[in-house]
Write a protein that holds these residues in place. Structure first.
Motif, PDB file in Angstrom:
ATOM      1  N   GLN A  91       1.139  -1.509   0.519  1.00  0.00           N
ATOM      2  CA  GLN A  91      -0.326  -0.140  -0.135  1.00  0.00           C
ATOM      3  C   GLN A  91       0.763   1.535  -0.232  1.00  0.00           C
ATOM      4  O   GLN A  91      -0.432   2.395  -0.631  1.00  0.00           O
ATOM      5  CB  GLN A  91      -1.040  -0.183   1.076  1.00  0.00           C
ATOM      6  N   HIS A  92       1.681   1.315   0.430  1.00  0.00           N
ATOM      7  CA  HIS A  92       2.188   2.152   1.082  1.00  0.00           C
ATOM      8  C   HIS A  92       4.443   2.309   0.548  1.00  0.00           C
ATOM      9  O   HIS A  92       4.915   1.010   0.295  1.00  0.00           O
ATOM     10  CB  HIS A  92       2.912   2.683   2.379  1.00  0.00           C
ATOM     11  N   ALA A  93       4.505   3.427  -0.171  1.00  0.00           N
ATOM     12  CA  ALA A  93       6.188   3.645  -1.107  1.00  0.00           C
ATOM     13  C   ALA A  93       7.013   3.639  -0.269  1.00  0.00           C
ATOM     14  O   ALA A  93       6.829   4.275   1.064  1.00  0.00           O
ATOM     15  CB  ALA A  93       5.835   4.928  -2.294  1.00  0.00           C
ATOM     16  N   LEU A  94       7.539   3.377   0.034  1.00  0.00           N
ATOM     17  CA  LEU A  94       9.350   3.346   1.115  1.00  0.00           C
ATOM     18  C   LEU A  94      10.013   3.922  -0.036  1.00  0.00           C
ATOM     19  O   LEU A  94      10.153   4.432  -0.747  1.00  0.00           O
ATOM     20  CB  LEU A  94       9.950   2.014   0.587  1.00  0.00           C
ATOM     21  N   ASP A 115      28.006   3.398  -5.769  1.00  0.00           N
ATOM     22  CA  ASP A 115      26.335   3.152  -5.725  1.00  0.00           C
ATOM     23  C   ASP A 115      25.987   2.873  -4.228  1.00  0.00           C
ATOM     24  O   ASP A 115      26.632   2.346  -4.072  1.00  0.00           O
ATOM     25  CB  ASP A 115      26.009   2.243  -6.375  1.00  0.00           C
ATOM     26  N   ILE A 116      25.621   4.075  -3.818  1.00  0.00           N
ATOM     27  CA  ILE A 116      24.917   3.294  -2.230  1.00  0.00           C
ATOM     28  C   ILE A 116      23.309   4.025  -2.428  1.00  0.00           C
ATOM     29  O   ILE A 116      23.280   4.975  -2.451  1.00  0.00           O
ATOM     30  CB  ILE A 116      26.070   4.542  -1.484  1.00  0.00           C
ATOM     31  N   PHE A 117      22.903   2.696  -1.352  1.00  0.00           N
ATOM     32  CA  PHE A 117      21.448   3.036  -1.499  1.00  0.00           C
ATOM     33  C   PHE A 117      21.033   2.532  -0.033  1.00  0.00           C
ATOM     34  O   PHE A 117      21.299   1.523   0.682  1.00  0.00           O
ATOM     35  CB  PHE A 117      20.858   1.507  -2.441  1.00  0.00           C
ATOM     36  N   ARG A 118      20.032   3.966   0.651  1.00  0.00           N
ATOM     37  CA  ARG A 118      19.388   3.167   1.832  1.00  0.00           C
ATOM     38  C   ARG A 118      18.145   3.669   1.745  1.00  0.00           C
ATOM     39  O   ARG A 118      17.480   4.813   1.234  1.00  0.00           O
ATOM     40  CB  ARG A 118      20.333   4.272   2.618  1.00  0.00           C
ATOM     41  N   LEU A 119      16.724   3.120   1.820  1.00  0.00           N
ATOM     42  CA  LEU A 119      16.211   2.862   2.724  1.00  0.00           C
ATOM     43  C   LEU A 119      15.624   3.793   3.441  1.00  0.00           C
ATOM     44  O   LEU A 119      16.008   3.250   4.566  1.00  0.00           O
ATOM     45  CB  LEU A 119      14.958   2.431   3.032  1.00  0.00           C
ATOM     46  N   ASN A 120      14.953   4.965   3.649  1.00  0.00           N
ATOM     47  CA  ASN A 120      14.433   6.018   4.463  1.00  0.00           C
ATOM     48  C   ASN A 120      14.114   5.665   6.026  1.00  0.00           C
ATOM     49  O   ASN A 120      12.223   5.999   5.806  1.00  0.00           O
ATOM     50  CB  ASN A 120      14.704   7.515   3.820  1.00  0.00           C
ATOM     51  N   TYR A 121      14.064   4.881   6.295  1.00  0.00           N
ATOM     52  CA  TYR A 121      13.265   4.726   7.224  1.00  0.00           C
ATOM     53  C   TYR A 121      12.417   5.122   8.475  1.00  0.00           C
ATOM     54  O   TYR A 121      10.915   5.426   8.758  1.00  0.00           O
ATOM     55  CB  TYR A 121      13.012   3.633   8.236  1.00  0.00           C
ATOM     56  N   THR A 122      13.851   6.016   9.040  1.00  0.00           N
ATOM     57  CA  THR A 122      13.196   6.659  10.375  1.00  0.00           C
ATOM     58  C   THR A 122      12.683   8.467   9.715  1.00  0.00           C
ATOM     59  O   THR A 122      13.241   8.303   9.040  1.00  0.00           O
ATOM     60  CB  THR A 122      14.849   6.650  10.940  1.00  0.00           C
TER      61      THR A 122
ATOM     62  N   SER B  82      22.222   9.445   6.682  1.00  0.00           N
ATOM     63  CA  SER B  82      21.146   8.918   6.717  1.00  0.00           C
ATOM     64  C   SER B  82      20.990   9.709   8.558  1.00  0.00           C
ATOM     65  O   SER B  82      21.530   9.023   9.348  1.00  0.00           O
ATOM     66  CB  SER B  82      20.472   8.372   5.939  1.00  0.00           C
ATOM     67  N   GLY B  83      19.707  10.426   8.488  1.00  0.00           N
ATOM     68  CA  GLY B  83      19.305  11.227   9.633  1.00  0.00           C
ATOM     69  C   GLY B  83      18.416  12.065  10.151  1.00  0.00           C
ATOM     70  O   GLY B  83      17.188  12.374   8.969  1.00  0.00           O
ATOM     71  N   THR B  84      17.800  12.186  10.944  1.00  0.00           N
ATOM     72  CA  THR B  84      17.232  13.227  11.140  1.00  0.00           C
ATOM     73  C   THR B  84      17.427  15.143  11.948  1.00  0.00           C
ATOM     74  O   THR B  84      18.633  14.935  12.688  1.00  0.00           O
ATOM     75  CB  THR B  84      16.094  12.938  12.603  1.00  0.00           C
ATOM     76  N   LEU B  85      16.892  15.971  11.881  1.00  0.00           N
ATOM     77  CA  LEU B  85      17.399  16.777  12.070  1.00  0.00           C
ATOM     78  C   LEU B  85      16.097  17.155  13.528  1.00  0.00           C
ATOM     79  O   LEU B  85      15.007  17.928  12.531  1.00  0.00           O
ATOM     80  CB  LEU B  85      17.276  18.129  10.862  1.00  0.00           C
ATOM     81  N   GLN B  86      16.318  18.023  14.138  1.00  0.00           N
ATOM     82  CA  GLN B  86      15.484  18.552  15.185  1.00  0.00           C
ATOM     83  C   GLN B  86      15.879  20.284  15.757  1.00  0.00           C
ATOM     84  O   GLN B  86      16.689  20.158  16.233  1.00  0.00           O
ATOM     85  CB  GLN B  86      15.672  17.956  16.992  1.00  0.00           C
ATOM     86  N   LEU B  87      15.213  20.747  15.345  1.00  0.00           N
ATOM     87  CA  LEU B  87      15.601  22.540  15.177  1.00  0.00           C
ATOM     88  C   LEU B  87      14.499  22.540  16.555  1.00  0.00           C
ATOM     89  O   LEU B  87      13.173  21.765  16.802  1.00  0.00           O
ATOM     90  CB  LEU B  87      14.661  23.321  13.718  1.00  0.00           C
ATOM     91  N   HIS B  92       8.442  18.058  15.798  1.00  0.00           N
ATOM     92  CA  HIS B  92       8.493  16.624  14.793  1.00  0.00           C
ATOM     93  C   HIS B  92      10.172  16.858  14.448  1.00  0.00           C
ATOM     94  O   HIS B  92      10.718  17.691  13.937  1.00  0.00           O
ATOM     95  CB  HIS B  92       7.520  16.581  13.444  1.00  0.00           C
ATOM     96  N   ALA B  93      10.989  16.191  14.319  1.00  0.00           N
ATOM     97  CA  ALA B  93      12.069  16.184  13.544  1.00  0.00           C
ATOM     98  C   ALA B  93      12.797  15.808  11.999  1.00  0.00           C
ATOM     99  O   ALA B  93      11.019  15.627  11.386  1.00  0.00           O
ATOM    100  CB  ALA B  93      13.259  14.996  14.709  1.00  0.00           C
ATOM    101  N   LEU B  94      13.274  16.153  11.011  1.00  0.00           N
ATOM    102  CA  LEU B  94      12.541  16.067   9.659  1.00  0.00           C
ATOM    103  C   LEU B  94      13.802  15.402   9.280  1.00  0.00           C
ATOM    104  O   LEU B  94      14.493  15.193   9.766  1.00  0.00           O
ATOM    105  CB  LEU B  94      13.892  17.955   9.497  1.00  0.00           C
ATOM    106  N   LYS B  95      13.497  14.213   8.155  1.00  0.00           N
ATOM    107  CA  LYS B  95      14.565  13.205   8.044  1.00  0.00           C
ATOM    108  C   LYS B  95      15.370  14.128   6.927  1.00  0.00           C
ATOM    109  O   LYS B  95      14.783  15.207   6.130  1.00  0.00           O
ATOM    110  CB  LYS B  95      13.905  12.229   7.296  1.00  0.00           C
ATOM    111  N   PHE B  96      16.634  13.819   7.108  1.00  0.00           N
ATOM    112  CA  PHE B  96      17.654  14.075   6.156  1.00  0.00           C
ATOM    113  C   PHE B  96      18.121  13.057   5.722  1.00  0.00           C
ATOM    114  O   PHE B  96      18.170  12.076   5.917  1.00  0.00           O
ATOM    115  CB  PHE B  96      17.583  15.183   6.159  1.00  0.00           C
ATOM    116  N   SER B  97      19.017  13.227   4.164  1.00  0.00           N
ATOM    117  CA  SER B  97      20.207  12.675   3.650  1.00  0.00           C
ATOM    118  C   SER B  97      21.197  13.648   3.361  1.00  0.00           C
ATOM    119  O   SER B  97      20.931  15.001   2.636  1.00  0.00           O
ATOM    120  CB  SER B  97      19.851  11.562   2.686  1.00  0.00           C
TER     121      SER B  97
END
Lengths: 122, 122
Positions: A91-94, A115-122, B82-87, B92-97
């Motif tokens: 249902q949901h895109a990653l 080539d570096i690939f990561r899903l952004n789960y968090t 990859s991680g999150t940025l808390q202002l 809510h924290a923002l996801k970033f890469s």
């Protein structure tokens, strides 16, 4: 040659090939190419294609949100992509992000050195 | 020298400096350094620091989720974060890469040649 246009063309080609025929990606890598997929390190065109074709889903569709590029020095180009990956039946895109380091070939094309690939789960 | 350890040490240093004293990041860039920040292209240490110090928030805290690295050829190293940025003041924290291309200096350290940053909104 506009680097942004080259990056965009590469990205279109890469993900349309991925979504239609993953085995066809082998032409874009060489023996020294490196893939880090969700932290797993893989080297060489053959091993990289084996990894990509063995991912546990059959059909998928990448949707690209952003493409950034910079010259990397020594003739290479860094391409940084963010987007979503829709798996068939899910249902949901990653969300994902991915970076490529493209290096020129003697034929005037590019291959993927890094080539570096990561899903952004968090 | 373990590349993963160097990447981890760089990432720890970069984001702790960013969160404590953004102006201190200038030492990590040189005149040829490039930053693409949310699609905006900036070149040179001075312009990059001007951009980072003018971002419209005072206090922030980066939390790192993943760090991947690969040799880029020609002595450089690619670091993908990859991680999150808390202002401060935001719920809510923002996801970033973000990706960095680190190049060696004659002093045996590294500087940032390439830096591409994206918030992962979608």
């Amino acid at each position: 040659m506009d680097p942004d246009a080259v990056a965009k063309a590469f990205v279109d080609h890469y993900y349309s090939t991925f979504d239609a025929n993953r085995a066809g990606l082998g032409n874009l890598y060489q023996e020294g190419s490196m893939l880090t997929f969700e932290g797993q390190k893989i080297q060489g065109s053959q091993s990289i294609v084996a990894k990509l074709t063995s991912l546990p889903f059959q059909q998928c569709k990448h949707n690209i949100t952003t493409v950034d590029c910079q010259p990397s020095g020594a003739g290479g180009m860094l391409v940084f992509v963010s987007g979503t990956l829709q798996l068939a039946g899910e249902q949901h895109a990653l969300k994902f992000s991915q970076m490529f380091h493209l290096m020129p070939t003697p034929q005037g094309s590019f291959y993927v050195l890094n080539d570096i690939f990561r899903l952004n789960y968090t």
